[in-house]
Design an enzyme around this catalytic site. Structure first.
Site, PDB file in Angstrom:
ATOM      1  N   ARG A  34      41.587  81.758  71.632  1.00 21.13           N
ATOM      2  CA  ARG A  34      40.327  82.539  71.630  1.00 21.13           C
ATOM      3  C   ARG A  34      40.563  84.017  71.369  1.00 21.13           C
ATOM      4  O   ARG A  34      39.832  84.866  71.886  1.00 21.13           O
ATOM      5  CB  ARG A  34      39.574  82.370  72.960  1.00 21.13           C
ATOM      6  N   ARG A  38      34.620  87.074  72.398  1.00 20.91           N
ATOM      7  CA  ARG A  38      33.666  88.038  72.962  1.00 20.91           C
ATOM      8  C   ARG A  38      34.289  89.260  73.638  1.00 20.91           C
ATOM      9  O   ARG A  38      33.609  90.256  73.853  1.00 20.91           O
ATOM     10  CB  ARG A  38      32.746  87.321  73.958  1.00 20.91           C
ATOM     11  N   ARG A  47      28.959  88.726  65.529  1.00 22.47           N
ATOM     12  CA  ARG A  47      28.208  87.596  66.083  1.00 22.47           C
ATOM     13  C   ARG A  47      26.716  87.904  66.099  1.00 22.47           C
ATOM     14  O   ARG A  47      25.895  87.055  65.772  1.00 22.47           O
ATOM     15  CB  ARG A  47      28.744  87.341  67.503  1.00 22.47           C
ATOM     16  N   ASP A  84      34.975  75.924  65.554  1.00 19.69           N
ATOM     17  CA  ASP A  84      34.903  75.300  66.873  1.00 19.69           C
ATOM     18  C   ASP A  84      35.278  73.841  66.734  1.00 19.69           C
ATOM     19  O   ASP A  84      35.135  73.260  65.657  1.00 19.69           O
ATOM     20  CB  ASP A  84      33.506  75.430  67.474  1.00 19.69           C
ATOM     21  N   TYR A 161      32.439  65.486  74.869  1.00 21.54           N
ATOM     22  CA  TYR A 161      31.266  66.319  74.585  1.00 21.54           C
ATOM     23  C   TYR A 161      30.128  65.495  73.979  1.00 21.54           C
ATOM     24  O   TYR A 161      28.956  65.716  74.283  1.00 21.54           O
ATOM     25  CB  TYR A 161      31.634  67.454  73.631  1.00 21.54           C
TER      26      TYR A 161
HETATM   27  O1  1CP Z   1      40.190  82.382  68.502  1.00 19.34           O
HETATM   28  C1  1CP Z   1      40.277  81.151  68.563  1.00 19.34           C
HETATM   29  O2  1CP Z   1      40.952  80.548  69.410  1.00 19.34           O
HETATM   30  C2  1CP Z   1      39.600  80.340  67.444  1.00 19.34           C
HETATM   31  C3  1CP Z   1      38.291  79.910  67.705  1.00 19.34           C
HETATM   32  C4  1CP Z   1      37.940  78.778  68.665  1.00 19.34           C
HETATM   33  C5  1CP Z   1      38.649  77.634  69.072  1.00 19.34           C
HETATM   34  C6  1CP Z   1      40.090  77.270  68.747  1.00 19.34           C
HETATM   35  C7  1CP Z   1      36.673  78.697  69.259  1.00 19.34           C
HETATM   36  C8  1CP Z   1      35.615  79.697  69.101  1.00 19.34           C
HETATM   37  N1  1CP Z   1      36.583  77.507  69.931  1.00 19.34           N
HETATM   38  C9  1CP Z   1      37.785  76.847  69.855  1.00 19.34           C
HETATM   39  C10 1CP Z   1      38.127  75.537  70.402  1.00 19.34           C
HETATM   40  C11 1CP Z   1      37.277  74.936  71.441  1.00 19.34           C
HETATM   41  N2  1CP Z   1      35.905  74.901  71.522  1.00 19.34           N
HETATM   42  C12 1CP Z   1      37.774  74.162  72.510  1.00 19.34           C
HETATM   43  C13 1CP Z   1      39.229  73.848  72.704  1.00 19.34           C
HETATM   44  C14 1CP Z   1      39.939  74.926  73.425  1.00 19.34           C
HETATM   45  C15 1CP Z   1      39.571  75.048  74.887  1.00 19.34           C
HETATM   46  O3  1CP Z   1      39.916  74.121  75.648  1.00 19.34           O
HETATM   47  O4  1CP Z   1      38.954  76.059  75.224  1.00 19.34           O
HETATM   48  C16 1CP Z   1      36.680  73.712  73.265  1.00 19.34           C
HETATM   49  C17 1CP Z   1      36.732  72.864  74.519  1.00 19.34           C
HETATM   50  C18 1CP Z   1      35.500  74.184  72.637  1.00 19.34           C
HETATM   51  C19 1CP Z   1      34.095  73.919  73.037  1.00 19.34           C
HETATM   52  C20 1CP Z   1      33.408  75.180  73.278  1.00 19.34           C
HETATM   53  N3  1CP Z   1      32.930  75.967  72.284  1.00 19.34           N
HETATM   54  C21 1CP Z   1      33.217  75.845  74.503  1.00 19.34           C
HETATM   55  C22 1CP Z   1      33.686  75.358  75.858  1.00 19.34           C
HETATM   56  C23 1CP Z   1      32.580  74.673  76.569  1.00 19.34           C
HETATM   57  C24 1CP Z   1      33.049  74.106  77.918  1.00 19.34           C
HETATM   58  O5  1CP Z   1      33.301  72.898  77.987  1.00 19.34           O
HETATM   59  O6  1CP Z   1      33.146  74.887  78.867  1.00 19.34           O
HETATM   60  C25 1CP Z   1      32.550  77.052  74.215  1.00 19.34           C
HETATM   61  C26 1CP Z   1      32.088  78.093  75.189  1.00 19.34           C
HETATM   62  C27 1CP Z   1      32.407  77.117  72.808  1.00 19.34           C
HETATM   63  C28 1CP Z   1      31.830  78.235  72.016  1.00 19.34           C
HETATM   64  C29 1CP Z   1      32.832  79.098  71.400  1.00 19.34           C
HETATM   65  N4  1CP Z   1      33.805  78.650  70.525  1.00 19.34           N
HETATM   66  C30 1CP Z   1      34.531  79.730  70.098  1.00 19.34           C
HETATM   67  C31 1CP Z   1      33.997  80.894  70.707  1.00 19.34           C
HETATM   68  C32 1CP Z   1      34.483  82.299  70.488  1.00 19.34           C
HETATM   69  C33 1CP Z   1      32.933  80.492  71.515  1.00 19.34           C
HETATM   70  C34 1CP Z   1      31.997  81.377  72.317  1.00 19.34           C
HETATM   71  C35 1CP Z   1      30.740  81.551  71.547  1.00 19.34           C
HETATM   72  C36 1CP Z   1      30.145  82.910  71.657  1.00 19.34           C
HETATM   73  O7  1CP Z   1      29.476  83.139  72.658  1.00 19.34           O
HETATM   74  O8  1CP Z   1      30.311  83.735  70.747  1.00 19.34           O
END
Ligand code: 1CP
Length: 361
Positions: A34, A38, A47, A84, A161
């Site tokens: 990540r 944010r 964003r 994502d 999911y």
């Molecule tokens: O910078 C990076 O790492 C690349 C971008 C990236 C990656 C690799 C994002 C952006 N998401 C992911 C993978 C991801 N997405 C995972 C696997 C990693 C982990 O275990 O965290 C998972 C479970 C998700 C699902 C997801 N997408 C969640 C988690 C929900 C939960 O179960 O709690 C969330 C909050 C997102 C949204 C998301 N994806 C990425 C970002 C920066 C965000 C936040 C969105 C925002 O508010 O801008």
């Protein structure tokens, strides 16, 4: 022919890929899960311009912009595609949306056996075309500064999911499906395994130089269920994905599955992501040099003082010990309210303290 020194060959542009292949490096490479997110004001600005998280993912130009932001601000050793894991279920028709402050939600989660049997494997060059397009654009804009990581969710984690409909606490729905209708869950996981395989192969063809599988919810399964419903498909993917003429390395991160490191190290992955509840030295001993290890600083260490953070970095480096095969990372994603300057402290500490002992002045 002039002799090549370790420094000629091991700068920022390739120490990450060398470490994944367990080759010698000038210092320990570091990137952060990540890292585009944010906690960076420039991410929040892009964003906002995008209007929604999915608009950001679906626009190769904006995805490229945010992928590059952390790499330009810090001396990170790899970029990770901004996208994502839930793009695949979205392309399968589940309708992905993001509720501010709550995370992902599907408009049409899988609630019947019939819905599961109707699923089809999306074509990554059609419904998911924006992802390989983003990979191509990012490679061009990176100009070889650092390698680009592509990624996907594991079949088990995507199924969680899709069946739960969003983030879950107890995983009651997917576990009920697992025990009451194991054949339906196996069908779902089979379709997802094909989808993930095609998706990652498209990213490799588009130029991803390493790929990572996020099995974020592997750790919620009892050992027998983990082997049957998570590990089996991780192995199928590790052995089945066509990784191109360069044989790009594969990292598998099965969060919380520390009881299965031996099996994971024999899955066909080149590297394992390790969360912070597992000692790296012990993980190294248990995996017996078969794989590189990526991790594993507690993400909460980013809230400590710079001096304490440096000390925690040093402890992680020492727990891995001497020799190649370590990629530094947090044990899970960086959290949104971290001070961005702490990232600089982290990266500098890894590069300073991670030099092989024989080259330390
Ligand atoms: O910078 C990076 O790492 C690349 C971008 C990236 C990656 C690799 C994002 C952006 N998401 C992911 C993978 C991801 N997405 C995972 C696997 C990693 C982990 O275990 O965290 C998972 C479970 C998700 C699902 C997801 N997408 C969640 C988690 C929900 C939960 O179960 O709690 C969330 C909050 C997102 C949204 C998301 N994806 C990425 C970002 C920066 C965000 C936040 C969105 C925002 O508010 O801008």
């Amino acid at each position: 022919m002039p002799t090549m020194t370790i420094d000629d060959d091991c700068g920022r542009h390739n120490r990450f890929l060398r470490a994944l292949r367990r080759q010698r490096v000038d210092t320990t490479p570091v990137w952060v899960m990540r890292q585009a997110g944010r906690y960076l004001p420039e991410y929040r600005a892009t964003r906002q311009r995008a209007g929604s998280f999915m608009n950001l993912c679906r626009s190769p130009e904006l995805a490229c912009e945010v992928t590059l932001q952390p790499v330009e601000r810090f001396e990170l050793d790899a970029a990770i595609l901004f996208s994502d894991i839930l793009t695949i279920p979205d392309a399968m028709g589940l309708g992905l949306g993001f509720v501010e402050g709550e995370g992902p939600r599907f408009a049409r989660p899988l609630r019947t056996l019939d819905a599961i049997t109707r699923l089809a494997v999306p074509d990554p060059e059609m419904e998911l075309r924006y992802v390989p397009d983003a990979v191509r654009l990012i490679r061009r804009e990176l100009r070889g500064r650092v390698p680009l990581i592509g990624f996907a969710g594991s079949p088990w984690t995507l199924a969680c999911y899709m069946v739960e409909g969003g983030p879950s606490e107890g995983f009651a729905r997917i576990k009920k499906l697992m025990w009451d209708h194991p054949e339906a869950l196996h069908h779902l996981l089979g379709v997802l395994t094909q989808a993930v395989r095609a998706y990652l192969e498209a990213q490799v063809r588009a130029g991803a130089q390493a790929i990572m599988l996020f099995d974020s919810w592997g750790g919620v399964l009892a050992p027998g269920d983990y082997r049957e419903f998570s590990l089996a498909n991780l192995c199928r993917l590790a052995q089945g994905i066509d990784r191109g003429p360069e044989q790009v390395p594969l990292i598998v991160f099965s969060r919380g599955a520390n009881g299965h490191l031996e099996a994971l190290s024999q899955s066909g992955a080149d590297a394992l992501g390790i969360d912070w509840t597992q000692d790296l030295g012990e993980a190294r001993a248990r995996t017996d040099g078969r794989v590189a290890l990526q991790g594993n600083l507690d993400p909460a260490a980013m809230y400590a003082s710079p001096a304490s953070l440096r000390q925690q970095v040093d402890l992680v480096l020492r727990s891995y010990g001497d020799g190649p095969g370590h990629v530094f990372n947090l044990g899970h994603g960086i959290t949104p309210d971290v001070d961005p300057e702490q990232m600089r402290v982290l990266v500098d500490a890894v590069h300073q303290l991670g030099r092989p002992r024989d080259t330390l002045a």
